[in-house]
Design a protein around this motif. Structure first.
Motif, PDB file in Angstrom:
ATOM      1  N   GLN A 223       0.829  -1.200   0.000  1.00 46.09           N
ATOM      2  CA  GLN A 223       0.000   0.000   0.000  1.00 46.09           C
ATOM      3  C   GLN A 223       0.871   1.260   0.000  1.00 46.09           C
ATOM      4  OE1 GLN A 223      -2.270   0.747   3.623  1.00 46.09           O
ATOM      5  NE2 GLN A 223      -3.994   1.530   2.405  1.00 46.09           N
TER       6      GLN A 223
ATOM      7  N   GLU B 158       0.995   4.089  -3.033  1.00 45.35           N
ATOM      8  CA  GLU B 158       0.657   5.476  -2.716  1.00 45.35           C
ATOM      9  C   GLU B 158       1.845   6.398  -2.974  1.00 45.35           C
ATOM     10  OE1 GLU B 158      -0.856   5.582   1.245  1.00 45.35           O
ATOM     11  OE2 GLU B 158      -2.747   4.570   0.719  1.00 45.35           O
TER      12      GLU B 158
ATOM     13  N   LYS C 150      -6.943   5.231  -1.946  1.00 44.78           N
ATOM     14  CA  LYS C 150      -6.298   6.418  -1.396  1.00 44.78           C
ATOM     15  C   LYS C 150      -7.173   7.653  -1.612  1.00 44.78           C
ATOM     16  CE  LYS C 150      -2.967   9.169   0.040  1.00 44.78           C
ATOM     17  NZ  LYS C 150      -2.625   9.286   1.489  1.00 44.78           N
TER      18      LYS C 150
END
Length: 232
Positions: free
Chosen positions: A142, A146, A179
């Motif tokens: 993750q 991001e 996100k």
């Protein structure tokens, strides 16, 4: 204001010795995506692709139908998580992809069967209890995605590029959308299962903020040939 097009790779070679190659249908999907981009984008975009073969192949075939002079910036930060390891840690039978393919061929509803495996394997991975067993943890994946998205937006700010196209995978695209929308891990992977091969998700980057414009567009595939619509 800039637009980011996130393109999932075309159908890969599920159950083969190397998953990371487009199937014949995956090549057709990539070409169809390129034709759509050619009609949609007015100028040559910034192009980024993960370093996996299915990302590179999809990018090359799509650009051949649209902006064949656009250079491809290869960024491994846009690579998919190791789904084969995630499956195998959940059920050791899946260390050999061909066994998974054989099992799926014997059930009445292959998509539902695979969805159950996917859900169980992902729950184990995102639960953090077994982080030490994975090359890359869920939180690591993750954070990587991001970070890739943030780097892209910063690059867009510097270059004033109005359009960017990123060729990647479903898990990556789900994290990017998560996100923007503030989703948790379970919600993110609920999105992942729905993302069609060679579909396009669109984000807008404006005034230092990301907005979701569209998710999982694949109507152009059905318009081209209904048989081109796949999810694996």
């Amino acid at each position: 204001m800039s637009t980011i097009y996130l393109v999932r790779h075309g159908q890969a070679s599920f159950g083969a010795a190397s998953y990371d190659l487009l199937s014949a249908k995956g090549e057709q999907q990539a070409q169809a995506a390129g034709e759509f981009l050619n009609k949609t984008l007015k100028t040559s975009p910034l192009v980024v692709a993960g370093s996996m073969q299915r990302h590179q192949q999809t990018a090359q075939l799509a650009l051949a139908q649209s902006f064949d002079d656009a250079p491809i910036q290869t960024e491994s930060a846009w690579n998919e998580f190791d789904h084969q390891q995630v499956f195998a840690k959940y059920d050791a039978r899946f260390k050999q992809p061909e066994l998974l393919k054989q099992d799926i061929a014997q059930v009445a509803n292959p998509r539902a069967y695979l969805a159950n495996i996917f859900d169980g394997a992902i729950d184990r991975w995102i639960g953090e209890q077994y982080d030490h067993e994975y090359h890359e943890t869920w939180l690591g994946f993750q954070s990587r995605v991001e970070g890739a998205l943030q780097t892209l937006c910063q690059h867009i700010d510097v270059t004033q590029q109005r359009q960017a196209v990123v060729f990647s995978s479903g898990g990556v695209i789900s994290v990017a959308v998560g996100k923007v929308l503030g989703l948790d891990a379970k919600q993110i992977f609920a999105l992942n299962w729905s993302i069609a091969n060679a579909s396009i998700t669109t984000l807008r980057w404006t005034d230092g903020r990301l907005q979701l414009l569209s998710f999982n567009e694949h109507h152009y595939l059905k318009a081209h040939d209904a048989e081109l619509l796949t999810w694996i």
